[in-house]
Write a protein that holds these residues in place. Structure first.
Motif, PDB file in Angstrom:
ATOM      1  N   ARG A   1     -26.225  -9.644 -24.881  1.00  0.00           N
ATOM      2  CA  ARG A   1     -26.843  -9.556 -23.561  1.00  0.00           C
ATOM      3  C   ARG A   1     -26.874 -10.919 -22.870  1.00  0.00           C
ATOM      4  O   ARG A   1     -26.632 -11.032 -21.663  1.00  0.00           O
ATOM      5  N   LEU A   2     -27.143 -11.961 -23.649  1.00  0.00           N
ATOM      6  CA  LEU A   2     -27.175 -13.301 -23.081  1.00  0.00           C
ATOM      7  C   LEU A   2     -25.788 -13.714 -22.593  1.00  0.00           C
ATOM      8  O   LEU A   2     -25.647 -14.273 -21.498  1.00  0.00           O
ATOM      9  N   ALA A   3     -24.767 -13.423 -23.389  1.00  0.00           N
ATOM     10  CA  ALA A   3     -23.395 -13.778 -22.997  1.00  0.00           C
ATOM     11  C   ALA A   3     -22.991 -13.046 -21.718  1.00  0.00           C
ATOM     12  O   ALA A   3     -22.334 -13.618 -20.836  1.00  0.00           O
ATOM     13  N   GLU A   4     -23.392 -11.785 -21.612  1.00  0.00           N
ATOM     14  CA  GLU A   4     -23.075 -11.019 -20.403  1.00  0.00           C
ATOM     15  C   GLU A   4     -23.776 -11.596 -19.175  1.00  0.00           C
ATOM     16  O   GLU A   4     -23.212 -11.639 -18.077  1.00  0.00           O
ATOM     17  N   ALA A   5     -25.023 -12.052 -19.383  1.00  0.00           N
ATOM     18  CA  ALA A   5     -25.762 -12.649 -18.266  1.00  0.00           C
ATOM     19  C   ALA A   5     -25.072 -13.919 -17.779  1.00  0.00           C
ATOM     20  O   ALA A   5     -24.966 -14.158 -16.572  1.00  0.00           O
ATOM     21  N   TRP A   6     -24.596 -14.738 -18.702  1.00  0.00           N
ATOM     22  CA  TRP A   6     -23.882 -15.956 -18.312  1.00  0.00           C
ATOM     23  C   TRP A   6     -22.575 -15.626 -17.602  1.00  0.00           C
ATOM     24  O   TRP A   6     -22.194 -16.316 -16.638  1.00  0.00           O
ATOM     25  N   GLU A   7     -21.897 -14.581 -18.040  1.00  0.00           N
ATOM     26  CA  GLU A   7     -20.654 -14.168 -17.371  1.00  0.00           C
ATOM     27  C   GLU A   7     -20.932 -13.723 -15.942  1.00  0.00           C
ATOM     28  O   GLU A   7     -20.197 -14.077 -15.010  1.00  0.00           O
ATOM     29  N   ARG A   8     -21.984 -12.936 -15.765  1.00  0.00           N
ATOM     30  CA  ARG A   8     -22.316 -12.472 -14.420  1.00  0.00           C
ATOM     31  C   ARG A   8     -22.817 -13.622 -13.542  1.00  0.00           C
ATOM     32  O   ARG A   8     -22.626 -13.608 -12.325  1.00  0.00           O
ATOM     33  N   ARG A   9     -23.431 -14.628 -14.178  1.00  0.00           N
ATOM     34  CA  ARG A   9     -23.841 -15.790 -13.398  1.00  0.00           C
ATOM     35  C   ARG A   9     -22.608 -16.506 -12.842  1.00  0.00           C
ATOM     36  O   ARG A   9     -22.605 -16.948 -11.686  1.00  0.00           O
ATOM     37  N   ALA A  10     -21.561 -16.627 -13.639  1.00  0.00           N
ATOM     38  CA  ALA A  10     -20.322 -17.249 -13.154  1.00  0.00           C
ATOM     39  C   ALA A  10     -19.760 -16.467 -11.977  1.00  0.00           C
ATOM     40  O   ALA A  10     -19.278 -17.049 -10.992  1.00  0.00           O
ATOM     41  N   ALA A  11     -19.842 -15.136 -12.057  1.00  0.00           N
ATOM     42  CA  ALA A  11     -19.354 -14.299 -10.957  1.00  0.00           C
ATOM     43  C   ALA A  11     -20.217 -14.492  -9.714  1.00  0.00           C
ATOM     44  O   ALA A  11     -19.710 -14.518  -8.588  1.00  0.00           O
ATOM     45  N   PHE A  12     -21.527 -14.632  -9.913  1.00  0.00           N
ATOM     46  CA  PHE A  12     -22.410 -14.832  -8.762  1.00  0.00           C
ATOM     47  C   PHE A  12     -22.157 -16.180  -8.098  1.00  0.00           C
ATOM     48  O   PHE A  12     -22.216 -16.297  -6.874  1.00  0.00           O
ATOM     49  N   ARG A  13     -21.879 -17.188  -8.885  1.00  0.00           N
ATOM     50  CA  ARG A  13     -21.564 -18.496  -8.312  1.00  0.00           C
ATOM     51  C   ARG A  13     -20.317 -18.410  -7.438  1.00  0.00           C
ATOM     52  O   ARG A  13     -20.243 -19.034  -6.369  1.00  0.00           O
ATOM     53  N   ALA A  14     -19.350 -17.637  -7.888  1.00  0.00           N
ATOM     54  CA  ALA A  14     -18.140 -17.443  -7.085  1.00  0.00           C
ATOM     55  C   ALA A  14     -18.464 -16.688  -5.799  1.00  0.00           C
ATOM     56  O   ALA A  14     -17.931 -16.995  -4.717  1.00  0.00           O
ATOM     57  N   PHE A  15     -19.360 -15.695  -5.905  1.00  0.00           N
ATOM     58  CA  PHE A  15     -19.790 -14.935  -4.723  1.00  0.00           C
ATOM     59  C   PHE A  15     -20.535 -15.840  -3.746  1.00  0.00           C
ATOM     60  O   PHE A  15     -20.378 -15.735  -2.525  1.00  0.00           O
ATOM     61  N   PHE A  16     -21.352 -16.722  -4.274  1.00  0.00           N
ATOM     62  CA  PHE A  16     -22.087 -17.686  -3.449  1.00  0.00           C
ATOM     63  C   PHE A  16     -21.114 -18.540  -2.635  1.00  0.00           C
ATOM     64  O   PHE A  16     -21.288 -18.742  -1.430  1.00  0.00           O
ATOM     65  N   GLU A  17     -20.073 -19.015  -3.287  1.00  0.00           N
ATOM     66  CA  GLU A  17     -19.095 -19.867  -2.613  1.00  0.00           C
ATOM     67  C   GLU A  17     -18.289 -19.097  -1.570  1.00  0.00           C
ATOM     68  O   GLU A  17     -18.077 -19.575  -0.455  1.00  0.00           O
TER      69      GLU A  17
END
Length: 448
Positions: free
Chosen positions: A331-347
């Protein structure tokens, strides 16, 4: 006269001390007296350091009279959120579990401030380990808002905001994981700066995610924030840039009291337009997963898992630690993966072609103290309104641009990581309505 000098900016106080126009001893004595009054009326402090601050002020005066080199904040009284370690001065993290803890050494932020001559007059109230929004703990009651003592000062850094807004100090250093600097700063009518993760030294000395928690500052003067960022920075922060030719997007509806601020940006050559995008809270669960796991790993294993210490924790803190314990590696690894996706969405989407975006810092007026626990959407709204910047690795700043119903309203500027110069340049153009209200306010706890 000293009460008036307390209302001056930190950089101005340092300048006057260097010119021998004021004594650091007299200034610190005035700050300590104001801190005691503020504590009795607003509950902004956990500890007030009369002995240590007086000793430091006398040494600072000797340095001035001896012609020794002076630091950026030489002789200036400042306050620290109580998650910053201070050698010889109690540091609790807002928790009964650390009620009598006195660090042997300064934390990194404290050390840098002392090196620049800052005099720490006290440690400001915070929620337990900065894990809740109301600034109320077993060590003290909810911090009251200087503009209206029947309302909250916000959190988790409510003590810092109240101390700055009421004129005890001109600068307070605090931490921000999901809005802990910006929300109380906006509620109390001061500037609140949350820099890019990793830009400034340290963070929460009790343990928090370095990817989410940042060390920032609150002040009544933008120049103080620039100076604090320079002192606390791991590198040399970029200077503010001229905003002409920049683009800023507006997210969501803004109150009419922001019209003057937007007009000033446009007159300075900034392109302002409404973005057809609304922020969702799709990232919120992953934000909580990462934050709770880190806090449990750094603190929960020795507090929540020990019966004696566990009994000293607030129920909300115990629940957060227990949640962190149950988070699986998958679950933690998935959260970090989705955080990377959100950072891309932010940009690409939130910012896109914009250099910065504007929102209202906090969607509500500061809630009444009696309604704080009953207002279920208060905590979620705060993190949803502000935590996305931390989650995306950006930087942000709240500016007290307006006063409505005798309460300050903050405008929130956010930009990509490393773009502090853009925020500071734009903020230079904005009106600071709360400053005029501050001139009618003191630690009596009223701006009316």
């Amino acid at each position: 006269m000293m009460r008036e000098l307390l209302q001056a900016s930190a950089w101005r106080q340092a300048e006057m001390i260097a010119r021998k126009e004021i004594s650091p001893v007299e200034l610190v004595f005035a700050s300590l007296a104001a801190a005691e009054e503020c504590q009795s009326k607003l509950g902004a402090f956990i500890s007030i350091d009369h002995v240590g601050a007086t000793e430091a002020a006398r040494k600072a005066e000797v340095d001035v009279l001896s012609g020794r080199p002076l630091g950026a904040f030489h002789g200036v009284p400042v306050a620290l959120k109580d998650d910053q370690f201070t050698a010889g001065l109690r540091t609790t993290g807002g928790s009964l579990a650390f009620e009598h803890y006195t660090p042997e050494a300064d934390g990194p932020a404290t050390a840098r401030l002392r090196r620049e001559g800052a005099i720490i007059v006290g440690k400001t109230a915070m929620s337990e380990f900065a894990m809740a929004v109301p600034t109320a703990t077993a060590l003290g009651p909810e911090v009251r808002n200087p503009w209206d003592p029947s309302r909250t000062a916000g959190g988790s850094s409510g003590g810092s905001a109240a101390a700055v807004a009421s004129g005890v100090v001109s600068l307070s250093i605090a931490t921000d994981t999901g809005g802990s600097i910006r929300a109380p700063a906006a509620m109390c009518g001061v500037f609140g700066f949350s820099p890019t993760p990793g830009l400034t030294v340290g963070g929460n000395d009790f343990g928090a995610s370095p990817d989410l928690t940042v060390l920032g500052a609150m002040s009544r003067d933008l120049k103080d924030l620039r100076l604090a960022a320079k002192v606390l920075s791991e590198g040399e922060p970029n200077a503010a840039i001229r905003p002409m030719g920049l683009t800023v997007g507006v997210l969501g509806p803004l109150p009419s009291c922001f019209d003057e601020a937007l007009a000033k940006l446009e007159r300075a050559g900034v392109t302002v337009f409404q973005k057809r995008l609304s922020l969702s809270d799709c990232w919120l669960e992953d934000f909580g997963t990462i934050s709770d796991h880190v806090r449990w790993k750094k603190l929960g294993t020795r507090l929540a898992d020990d019966p004696t210490n566990r009994s000293k924790l607030l129920a909300t803190t115990r629940a957060r630690f227990d949640r962190g314990r149950l988070i699986t590696p998958k679950r933690l690894a998935e959260a970090w993966e989705r955080r990377a996706a959100f950072r891309a969405f932010f940009e690409s989407a939130i910012l896109g072609p914009c250099d910065a975006v504007i929102t209202r810092t906090f969607p509500f007026e500061p809630p009444p103290l009696t309604d704080l626990n009953a207002q279920g959407d208060y905590v979620r709204s705060l993190v949803t309104s502000l935590g996305w910047v931390n989650f995306a690795g950006g930087c942000s700043l709240t500016v007290p641009v307006a006063v409505e119903n005798n309460l300050p309203v903050g405008l929130h500027l956010a930009a990509r990581g490393g773009a502090e110069s853009i925020l500071l340049g734009m903020a230079d153009l904005l009106p600071v309505a709360a400053r005029s209200a501050f001139n009618r306010m003191s630690v009596t706890g009223s701006a009316h």
